[in-house]
Design a protein around this motif. Structure first.
Motif, PDB file in Angstrom:
ATOM      1  N   ALA A 184       1.014  -1.037  -0.009  1.00 28.11           N
ATOM      2  CA  ALA A 184      -0.174   0.255  -0.215  1.00 28.11           C
ATOM      3  C   ALA A 184       1.151   1.420   0.100  1.00 28.11           C
ATOM      4  CB  ALA A 184      -0.497  -0.141   1.255  1.00 28.11           C
ATOM      5  N   ASN A 220       4.086  -1.187   5.143  1.00 25.79           N
ATOM      6  CA  ASN A 220       2.737  -1.111   4.505  1.00 25.79           C
ATOM      7  C   ASN A 220       2.339  -2.792   3.751  1.00 25.79           C
ATOM      8  OD1 ASN A 220       1.472   0.740   6.200  1.00 25.79           O
ATOM      9  ND2 ASN A 220       2.728   2.365   4.788  1.00 25.79           N
ATOM     10  N   ALA A 252      -7.628  -4.098   1.718  1.00 29.18           N
ATOM     11  CA  ALA A 252      -7.097  -2.580   2.956  1.00 29.18           C
ATOM     12  C   ALA A 252      -8.574  -1.527   3.299  1.00 29.18           C
ATOM     13  CB  ALA A 252      -5.636  -2.265   2.651  1.00 29.18           C
ATOM     14  N   ILE A 296      -7.957   1.574   5.619  1.00 32.79           N
ATOM     15  CA  ILE A 296      -7.143   2.620   5.388  1.00 32.79           C
ATOM     16  C   ILE A 296      -7.475   3.571   5.890  1.00 32.79           C
ATOM     17  CG2 ILE A 296      -4.906   3.787   3.888  1.00 32.79           C
ATOM     18  CD1 ILE A 296      -4.647   1.354   2.524  1.00 32.79           C
ATOM     19  N   SER A 298     -11.666   4.758   7.888  1.00 33.30           N
ATOM     20  CA  SER A 298     -11.718   4.323   7.440  1.00 33.30           C
ATOM     21  C   SER A 298     -12.425   3.569   5.641  1.00 33.30           C
ATOM     22  CB  SER A 298     -11.444   2.661   8.193  1.00 33.30           C
ATOM     23  OG  SER A 298     -10.423   2.323   8.651  1.00 33.30           O
ATOM     24  N   ILE A 333      -3.023   2.019   8.422  1.00 33.64           N
ATOM     25  CA  ILE A 333      -4.210   0.589   7.870  1.00 33.64           C
ATOM     26  C   ILE A 333      -4.223  -0.244   8.965  1.00 33.64           C
ATOM     27  CG2 ILE A 333      -3.532  -1.457   6.603  1.00 33.64           C
ATOM     28  CD1 ILE A 333      -1.453   0.706   5.211  1.00 33.64           C
ATOM     29  N   ILE A 336      -1.497   8.138   3.215  1.00 31.26           N
ATOM     30  CA  ILE A 336      -1.612   6.738   4.620  1.00 31.26           C
ATOM     31  C   ILE A 336      -1.397   7.030   5.694  1.00 31.26           C
ATOM     32  CG2 ILE A 336      -1.214   4.571   5.592  1.00 31.26           C
ATOM     33  CD1 ILE A 336      -0.962   3.712   2.604  1.00 31.26           C
ATOM     34  N   SER A 364      -4.082  -5.462  12.095  1.00 26.45           N
ATOM     35  CA  SER A 364      -3.257  -4.988  12.985  1.00 26.45           C
ATOM     36  C   SER A 364      -1.993  -5.050  13.118  1.00 26.45           C
ATOM     37  CB  SER A 364      -3.389  -3.580  12.828  1.00 26.45           C
ATOM     38  OG  SER A 364      -3.889  -3.056  13.191  1.00 26.45           O
ATOM     39  N   MET A 394      -5.773  -5.830   6.906  1.00 18.93           N
ATOM     40  CA  MET A 394      -5.752  -5.909   5.742  1.00 18.93           C
ATOM     41  C   MET A 394      -5.571  -7.531   4.517  1.00 18.93           C
ATOM     42  SD  MET A 394      -1.805  -4.451   5.466  1.00 18.93           S
ATOM     43  CE  MET A 394      -1.483  -3.724   3.653  1.00 18.93           C
TER      44      MET A 394
END
Length: 121
Positions: free
Chosen positions: A24, A76, A97, A99, A107, A31, A28, A53, A34
């Motif tokens: 990614a 990332n 993801a 983000i 997000s 994150i 950002i 995460s 994912m």
């Protein structure tokens, strides 16, 4: 602007291995979870695996014991190590993801462009 760029797909014989990567980049802030999804021809997109995460993972039953997801938060990047591949694993694999692009606690969902994995019998 946020981008997810995947790499590592290809053609492999049944029983072989492949490793996918998804990086990614862009504006950002942080994150969250994912994951990897896949879509075979004529089928709906399905979840393969998710990693939070904090590193908690979840796998579809069809890949448990064969696929391993990991992430490098400093880069990332999320990875998918696929072992003991089967013809039924053939699909386009997409990374996903959640983000945040600012300090606002909202997000957005981002997707990679997809990478083809083909497993021959």
């Amino acid at each position: 602007q946020v981008q997810l760029v995947e790499s590592g797909g290809g053609l492999v014989q049944a029983g072989g291995s492949l490793r996918l990567s998804c990086a990614a980049s862009g504006s950002i802030f942080s994150i969250g979870a994912m994951g990897w999804y896949r879509q075979a021809p004529g089928k709906q997109r399905e979840a393969v695996t998710i990693i939070t995460s904090g590193g908690t993972t979840n796998y579809a039953d069809s890949v448990k014991g064969r696929f391993t997801v990991s992430r490098d938060n400093a880069k990332n990047t999320v990875y998918l190590q696929m072992n003991s591949l089967k013809p039924e694993d053939t699909a386009v694999y997409y990374c996903n993801a959640k983000i945040r692009i600012s300090a606002i606690p909202t997000s957005n969902n981002y997707w990679g462009q997809g990478t083809q994995v083909t497993v021959s019998s």
